[in-house]
Design an enzyme around this catalytic site. Structure first.
Site, mmCIF file in Angstrom:
data_model
loop_
_atom_site.group_PDB
_atom_site.id
_atom_site.type_symbol
_atom_site.label_atom_id
_atom_site.label_comp_id
_atom_site.label_asym_id
_atom_site.label_seq_id
_atom_site.Cartn_x
_atom_site.Cartn_y
_atom_site.Cartn_z
ATOM 1 N N SER A 1 0.839 -1.201 0.000
ATOM 2 C CA SER A 1 0.000 0.000 0.000
ATOM 3 C C SER A 1 0.877 1.255 0.000
ATOM 4 O O SER A 1 1.678 1.449 -0.903
ATOM 5 C CB SER A 1 -0.961 -0.037 1.189
ATOM 6 O OG SER A 1 -1.921 0.984 1.096
ATOM 7 N N ASP A 30 -9.359 -5.962 -4.346
ATOM 8 C CA ASP A 30 -8.947 -4.807 -3.540
ATOM 9 C C ASP A 30 -10.036 -3.752 -3.557
ATOM 10 O O ASP A 30 -10.405 -3.228 -4.619
ATOM 11 C CB ASP A 30 -7.636 -4.241 -4.096
ATOM 12 C CG ASP A 30 -6.985 -3.241 -3.152
ATOM 13 O OD1 ASP A 30 -7.709 -2.544 -2.409
ATOM 14 O OD2 ASP A 30 -5.740 -3.143 -3.152
ATOM 15 N N HIS A 46 -7.518 -5.602 -0.001
ATOM 16 C CA HIS A 46 -6.397 -4.679 0.162
ATOM 17 C C HIS A 46 -5.440 -5.133 1.265
ATOM 18 O O HIS A 46 -4.223 -5.126 1.079
ATOM 19 C CB HIS A 46 -6.908 -3.273 0.463
ATOM 20 C CG HIS A 46 -5.828 -2.242 0.509
ATOM 21 N ND1 HIS A 46 -5.122 -1.855 -0.605
ATOM 22 C CD2 HIS A 46 -5.298 -1.528 1.541
ATOM 23 C CE1 HIS A 46 -4.219 -0.949 -0.279
ATOM 24 N NE2 HIS A 46 -4.303 -0.738 1.026
#
Length: 434
Positions: free
Chosen positions: A273, A350, A380
């Protein structure tokens, strides 16, 4: 005070006037005559009179100060209510003003009030500039969440719970910020010959919230892991910022190069991320190419302006002047300069970062060898739970490690956990050599 003394066996009168009235007269009858009184007797009498006079005055004073035992009147209760109301109002206004001044320039409120009262183009322009300052400074609060879950800045779970060898590490950055980190090492006889992964987490929580994931990565891939909390996260000092996070990640890589108990030619940077954007920046710099054996990117984005347009559903965000964007993380402009083998791990489910951003980064990436692994059920934060996830990473580390590095077979989990077979599965793989 009045005194009347009639010598020769007559009365002595003593008393005081209070509020125009004569109070508490005292009469003394003297049996002696003036001719028989001595100086000592006269002095004693005067002292006695003075002490009685003082006692009378004290009695009147205390009487005047006696509290009124009647209940408070309606006017008194109303005064207390009004006072309490203004105290609460003052507290609320103070709280609002403190938060306001934290987020904006020191003149924003005065400019708004000035424009409201008197107007004027100059005041209007200054007010707009102040509001832009508010917008600019508030961007940190919608990107960095070091205190989520609550108390993440106060409490980091102990690494002892994992039951694997580790050591707590403090890394000092070039700008003298002390970072908290944990180094999970394989057994002493194996640690110097296996890859070491520098793990850069996302924008919330601390390294303790990733321990379960790191435990499986350690056990299934047979590598050392250095998990770092950015500045302002966990027990690390400082305040998070884009440049600060870049400095932190580079300091972590340099720290590993200062240790002689690991293989410095087998250091792999892993970013998830927000950590992926930080990892791209580090790997794209020419002076870091010889420090890294490989790069792993998981569910990361192309840039913050692109993410802003997705999260807030406002297309104009990506076209805003860059001077108004505080945190940019322009991975899409840097990824073409990467020259180390790169693995992309993309969760097709995601819900935060569109998978098409990972695809765009993969297409533009300039790595001589790059790989894309898609996990259909990967979200995610939970892509690491998908079947085949760890086997892909292990195969990648085996490929990129230089000769002399020892890629271990998956070690048994120190605590009961899923076997390697549970993680093996069919994964949609895309491989490209440039």
């Amino acid at each position: 005070m009045y005194r009347l003394m009639l010598h020769g066996g007559v009365h002595v009168l003593e008393g005081t006037f209070v509020n125009g009235a004569f109070h508490k007269p005292l009469f003394f009858f003297c049996q002696t005559t003036m001719s028989t009184e001595t100086d000592e007797t006269r002095q004693s009498l005067l002292l006695e009179q003075e002490s009685r006079h003082t006692a009378n005055q004290h009695t009147h004073t205390e009487g005047a100060k006696m509290p009124n035992r009647k209940g408070p009147s309606g006017a008194s209760r109303l005064k207390k209510c009004i006072g309490l109301f203004f105290e609460i109002l003052y507290w609320l206004l103070t709280l609002i003003l403190v938060q306001f001044w934290k987020a904006c320039t020191a003149v924003a409120l005065s400019l708004m009030l000035t424009y409201w009262l008197w107007g004027g183009w100059a005041t209007f322009c200054l007010m707009i500039a102040a509001l832009i300052g508010i917008f600019y400074n508030l961007q940190d609060s919608v990107l960095y969440f070091p205190n989520e879950p609550e108390s993440s800045r106060l409490y980091v779970p102990p690494a002892t719970a994992l039951g694997i060898p580790f050591e707590y590490v403090t890394i000092t950055t070039p700008d003298k910020v002390h970072l908290s980190a944990v180094l999970f090492k394989q057994r002493a006889e194996l640690a110097p010959g296996v890859p070491t992964i520098v793990f850069l987490h996302g924008n919330a929580g601390n390294i303790g919230h990733r321990y379960m994931n790191l435990h499986e990565l350690y056990a299934m891939c047979g590598c050392n892991i250095l998990a770092v909390d950015y500045r302002g996260y966990g027990k690390s000092e400082g305040v998070p910022s884009e440049e600060g996070l870049y400095v932190d990640a580079e300091a972590a890589v340099n720290y590993l190069h200062s240790r002689s108990d690991i293989d410095q030619s087998a250091i792999i940077l892993f970013g998830r991320s927000l950590g992926g954007a930080v990892a791209v920046h580090i790997a794209a710099h020419r002076h870091n190419r010889d420090k890294l054996a490989g790069l792993i990117l998981e569910n990361t984005f192309t840039s913050i302006p692109d993410m802003g347009s997705v999260l807030f559903n406002l297309d104009f965000v990506r076209w805003m002047p860059l001077c108004l964007i505080k945190n940019k993380y322009f991975s899409i402009r840097k990824v073409s300069r990467i020259q180390v083998p790169t693995l992309f791990l993309s969760g097709s489910s995601d819900e935060l970062v569109p998978p098409k951003m990972m695809q765009a980064l993969f297409r533009i990436c300039g790595a001589p060898s790059k790989q894309m692994a898609r996990f259909e059920e990967g979200t995610h934060n939970e892509t690491w739970r998908c079947r085949g996830y760890f086997s892909v990473i292990r195969q990648f580390t085996a490929t990129v490690c230089r000769p002399g590095s020892n890629v271990m077979e998956p070690s048994p989990s120190p605590t009961p956990g899923p076997s390697l077979a549970d993680y093996l599965g069919r994964v949609n793989m895309q491989h490209q050599d440039v």
